[in-house]
Write a protein that holds these residues in place. Structure first.
Motif, mmCIF file in Angstrom:
data_model
loop_
_atom_site.group_PDB
_atom_site.id
_atom_site.type_symbol
_atom_site.label_atom_id
_atom_site.label_comp_id
_atom_site.label_asym_id
_atom_site.label_seq_id
_atom_site.Cartn_x
_atom_site.Cartn_y
_atom_site.Cartn_z
ATOM 1 N N ASP A 1 0.774 -1.251 0.063
ATOM 2 C CA ASP A 1 -0.063 0.060 -0.019
ATOM 3 C C ASP A 1 0.781 1.386 0.026
ATOM 4 N N PHE A 2 0.911 2.014 -1.055
ATOM 5 C CA PHE A 2 1.581 3.223 -1.221
ATOM 6 C C PHE A 2 0.840 4.360 -0.356
ATOM 7 N N GLY A 3 -0.101 4.073 0.173
ATOM 8 C CA GLY A 3 -1.100 5.088 1.083
ATOM 9 C C GLY A 3 -1.681 6.110 0.156
ATOM 10 N N GLU A 4 -1.813 7.272 0.535
ATOM 11 C CA GLU A 4 -2.339 8.409 -0.134
ATOM 12 C C GLU A 4 -1.236 9.283 -0.879
ATOM 13 N N LEU A 5 -1.677 9.588 -2.399
ATOM 14 C CA LEU A 5 -0.782 10.530 -3.312
ATOM 15 C C LEU A 5 -1.559 11.453 -3.706
ATOM 16 N N THR A 6 -0.792 12.374 -4.264
ATOM 17 C CA THR A 6 -1.496 13.598 -5.019
ATOM 18 C C THR A 6 -1.382 13.296 -6.613
ATOM 19 N N GLU A 7 -2.414 13.509 -7.367
ATOM 20 C CA GLU A 7 -2.304 13.039 -8.598
ATOM 21 C C GLU A 7 -0.970 13.981 -9.222
ATOM 22 N N GLY A 8 -0.166 12.952 -10.069
ATOM 23 C CA GLY A 8 0.955 13.435 -10.706
ATOM 24 C C GLY A 8 2.327 13.087 -9.719
ATOM 25 N N ASP A 9 2.016 12.510 -8.702
ATOM 26 C CA ASP A 9 3.177 11.883 -7.619
ATOM 27 C C ASP A 9 3.742 10.831 -8.485
ATOM 28 N N THR A 10 4.899 10.518 -8.280
ATOM 29 C CA THR A 10 5.636 9.225 -8.725
ATOM 30 C C THR A 10 6.364 8.544 -7.632
ATOM 31 N N VAL A 11 5.887 7.367 -7.366
ATOM 32 C CA VAL A 11 6.354 6.731 -6.096
ATOM 33 C C VAL A 11 7.072 5.164 -6.401
ATOM 34 N N GLU A 12 7.779 4.804 -5.638
ATOM 35 C CA GLU A 12 8.523 3.444 -5.932
ATOM 36 C C GLU A 12 8.696 2.635 -4.663
ATOM 37 N N HIS A 13 8.614 1.373 -4.806
ATOM 38 C CA HIS A 13 8.920 0.312 -3.794
ATOM 39 C C HIS A 13 9.705 -0.869 -4.340
ATOM 40 N N SER A 14 10.436 -1.567 -3.774
ATOM 41 C CA SER A 14 11.416 -2.775 -3.931
ATOM 42 C C SER A 14 10.730 -3.716 -3.373
ATOM 43 N N PHE A 15 10.318 -4.946 -4.017
ATOM 44 C CA PHE A 15 9.835 -6.114 -3.600
ATOM 45 C C PHE A 15 11.015 -6.981 -3.520
#
Length: 150
Positions: free
Chosen positions: A51-65
């Motif tokens: 779960d990345f949680g709440e973002l604002t439209e346009g945000d770029t997020v990343e996660h390493s599995f």
């Protein structure tokens, strides 16, 4: 009388052949189960949907599995596909040795997205099964326009 003996011999031969084929099938299933246990295995450190949680439209997020190859042979990731163009996966291109760790990095660009987002990344590898799904979600809030005045 000779015909009855001949039929008896043929019937016994048929039963014996049928029994041997059952044994061969059992041996094949046993060998396959043994080989499957030794196949490369993708064992991920975290379970479930990230779960990345709440973002604002346009945000770029990343996660390493993060994962470990818990099989007995080198793990080869052939390809990874994302459920949409907003998600970009990166993965090790070299074989991952038995017992070694690796990671699959997933970048999500929320531009043009709004509301709850559920995405899937499918990993294709020399594992059994050959496809493994990774999932993540995010709640994308509409970007407020700061240029508007009341």
């Amino acid at each position: 009388m000779r015909a009855t003996h001949w039929l008896l011999v043929v019937a016994l031969a048929g039963l014996s052949a049928g029994q041997m084929s059952c044994d061969n099938r059992k041996q094949g299933e046993s060998a396959q189960a043994s080989a499957s246990e030794k196949m490369p295995q993708l064992t991920f450190a975290e379970k479930g949907i990230y779960d990345f949680g709440e973002l604002t439209e346009g945000d770029t997020v990343e996660h390493s599995f993060e994962f470990t190859n818990t099989g007995e042979f080198p793990l080869i990731i052939n390809n990874i596909t994302a459920s949409c163009g907003c998600t970009t996966p990166e993965w090790p291109r070299e074989p991952v040795a038995p017992g070694a760790k690796g990671s699959i990095r997933v970048r999500f660009n929320s531009r043009g997205k709004q509301g709850e987002q559920n995405k899937t990344v499918t990993v294709f590898a020399n594992t059994d099964p050959s496809m493994t799904d990774l999932q993540f979600k995010a709640m994308v809030n509409l970007k407020t326009d700061s240029t508007k005045t009341s």
